[in-house]
Scaffold this active site. Structure first.
Site, PDB file in Angstrom:
ATOM      1  CE  LYS A 100      43.580  42.183  55.270  1.00 23.62           C
ATOM      2  NZ  LYS A 100      44.069  42.454  53.681  1.00 23.62           N
TER       3      LYS A 100
ATOM      4  N   GLY B 221      38.764  42.113  50.384  1.00 26.62           N
ATOM      5  CA  GLY B 221      37.610  42.990  51.196  1.00 26.62           C
ATOM      6  C   GLY B 221      38.010  43.602  52.556  1.00 26.62           C
TER       7      GLY B 221
ATOM      8  CB  CYS C  95      42.295  48.604  50.691  1.00 27.75           C
ATOM      9  SG  CYS C  95      41.370  47.005  50.185  1.00 27.75           S
TER      10      CYS C  95
ATOM     11  CB  VAL D 222      53.202  49.205  44.360  1.00 26.69           C
ATOM     12  CG1 VAL D 222      53.908  50.387  43.824  1.00 26.69           C
ATOM     13  CG2 VAL D 222      53.711  48.016  43.951  1.00 26.69           C
TER      14      VAL D 222
ATOM     15  CB  THR E 146      52.425  36.941  45.247  1.00 25.52           C
ATOM     16  OG1 THR E 146      51.340  37.826  45.045  1.00 25.52           O
ATOM     17  CG2 THR E 146      52.105  35.834  44.401  1.00 25.52           C
TER      18      THR E 146
HETATM   19  O1  RRO Z   1      42.058  43.212  51.973  1.00 28.01           O
HETATM   20  C1  RRO Z   1      42.204  43.750  50.788  1.00 28.01           C
HETATM   21  O2  RRO Z   1      41.317  43.005  49.893  1.00 28.01           O
HETATM   22  C2  RRO Z   1      43.287  44.148  50.235  1.00 28.01           C
HETATM   23  C3  RRO Z   1      44.044  45.097  50.932  1.00 28.01           C
HETATM   24 BR1  RRO Z   1      43.150  45.807  52.563  1.00 28.01          BR
HETATM   25  C4  RRO Z   1      44.947  45.599  50.292  1.00 28.01           C
HETATM   26  O3  RRO Z   1      45.761  46.836  50.666  1.00 28.01           O
HETATM   27  N1  RRO Z   1      45.851  45.296  49.208  1.00 28.01           N
HETATM   28  C5  RRO Z   1      45.049  44.080  48.611  1.00 28.01           C
HETATM   29  O4  RRO Z   1      45.672  43.607  47.547  1.00 28.01           O
HETATM   30  N2  RRO Z   1      44.030  43.667  48.963  1.00 28.01           N
END
Ligand code: RRO
Length: 312
Positions: A45, A72, A131, A193, A271
């Site tokens: 993560k 987030g 993000c 992506v 996903t």
């Molecule tokens: O944690 C997220 O909300 C998040 C991140 Br850091 C990201 O790079 N891509 C995404 O879809 N969610």
């Protein structure tokens, strides 16, 4: 004998499939499950300097054609992931893993990257420039000026293998401008992506996630054509030393095949991994191998980037 092995930044992986950052990678237990599956490696993560709770729940929803999330950036903080990766370097010295990270500001990004540089970490670092879900913080890589400033500062001190996670671009001029910047730096890869930012999914009369009144990053089937376009656009434009990791809309071996055909050297599953669990890696790998056998391909090199155009 058909092989789906690959290499990134000179490191070998016995399979080209792995998780996409954000899925099955928040805890050591989740990371170990990916590590011990048919996946070739894992990415953590995205880590910030300190632990983050992230946005209020519900913040991730699987939907029929994909997913929507506004997590987030919840994570256990850099040291949690770095300590685990350093442990694995001892227990599994022949494997290489990916550390995803970004700061809540450019200053924090530099603090984090300097800690990684000073550590014994020998793996691959992925800087998340995309993000879409932290309220008030734009997706960095949509701002080319800021992106170039960060990269120029980072490469002054960061000497370990580094790649960047990109948001999808939707305009040919943006592919040209972004590639021109990336080609100036010793990046090992770009990952195309991240989720398509700020979509809206509605059930009956309501949104399905709480943060940002339901706006969230879209993944899954919805995004494959955009993901493939980004993989191929950067494959066409980047210097050969910068490899491509393909992410977006990988449900089947056929989807992974298409990412590689567009130029991907590694393929990430987000996903579908969330919906199906780590058994997805075995299934998708078997499906990819079947396609390769039917076509007489023995390795990814036999078809990587060899997308055919309609001439004339
Ligand atoms: O944690 C997220 O909300 C998040 C991140 Br850091 C990201 O790079 N891509 C995404 O879809 N969610």
């Amino acid at each position: 004998m058909v092989s789906t092995s690959t290499q990134i930044a000179g490191f070998l992986f016995d399979n080209c499939l792995m998780n996409a950052a954000g899925v099955a990678c928040m805890t050591k237990e989740e990371l170990a499950e990916v590590k011990d599956s048919a996946a070739g490696t894992f990415v953590t993560k995205t880590a910030t300097l300190e632990f983050r709770q992230g946005n209020p729940e519900p913040r991730y929803q699987d939907v029929p054609l994909g997913s929507i999330n506004s997590m987030g950036l919840p994570n256990n903080g850099l040291d949690y992931y770095l300590d685990y990766l350093l442990e694995l370097q001892e227990s599994e010295p022949n494997r290489t893993f990916f550390l995803s990270l970004v700061g809540m500001s450019p200053e924090e990004t530099h603090t984090i990257l300097k800690k990684v540089q000073a550590s014994d970490f020998k793996g691959i670092t992925e800087l998340n420039l995309s993000c879409p879900n932290v309220p008030g913080k734009p997706q960095i890589a949509y701002d080319f000026e800021t992106t170039e400033k960060i990269l120029s500062e980072v490469f002054a001190y960061f000497k370990k293998p580094l790649g960047i996670k990109l948001p999808p671009y939707f305009d040919i001029v943006h592919f040209d401008q972004a590639a021109e910047i990336f080609n100036k730096y010793p990046l090992k890869f770009v990952n195309c992506v991240n989720s398509i930012g700020n979509g809206l999914y509605i059930e009956d009369e309501s949104v399905v996630i709480r943060p940002k009144n339901g706006f969230g990053g879209i993944g899954g089937q919805y995004i494959k054509p955009t993901a493939l376009a980004n993989v191929h656009a950067f494959y066409q434009r980047l210097k050969p030393e910068i490899q491509i990791i393909g992410t977006g809309g990988v449900l089947t071996g056929r989807d992974a095949f298409e990412h590689i055909l567009c130029g991907a050297s590694m393929v990430q599953v987000g996903t579908t991994l969330h919906k199906e669990g780590v058994v997805a890696f075995e299934r998708i790998t078997a499906e990819l191998k079947t396609i390769m056998e039917e076509k007489g391909y023995e390795s990814l090199e036999d078809f990587r980037g060899k997308l055919k155009y309609i001439e004339g």
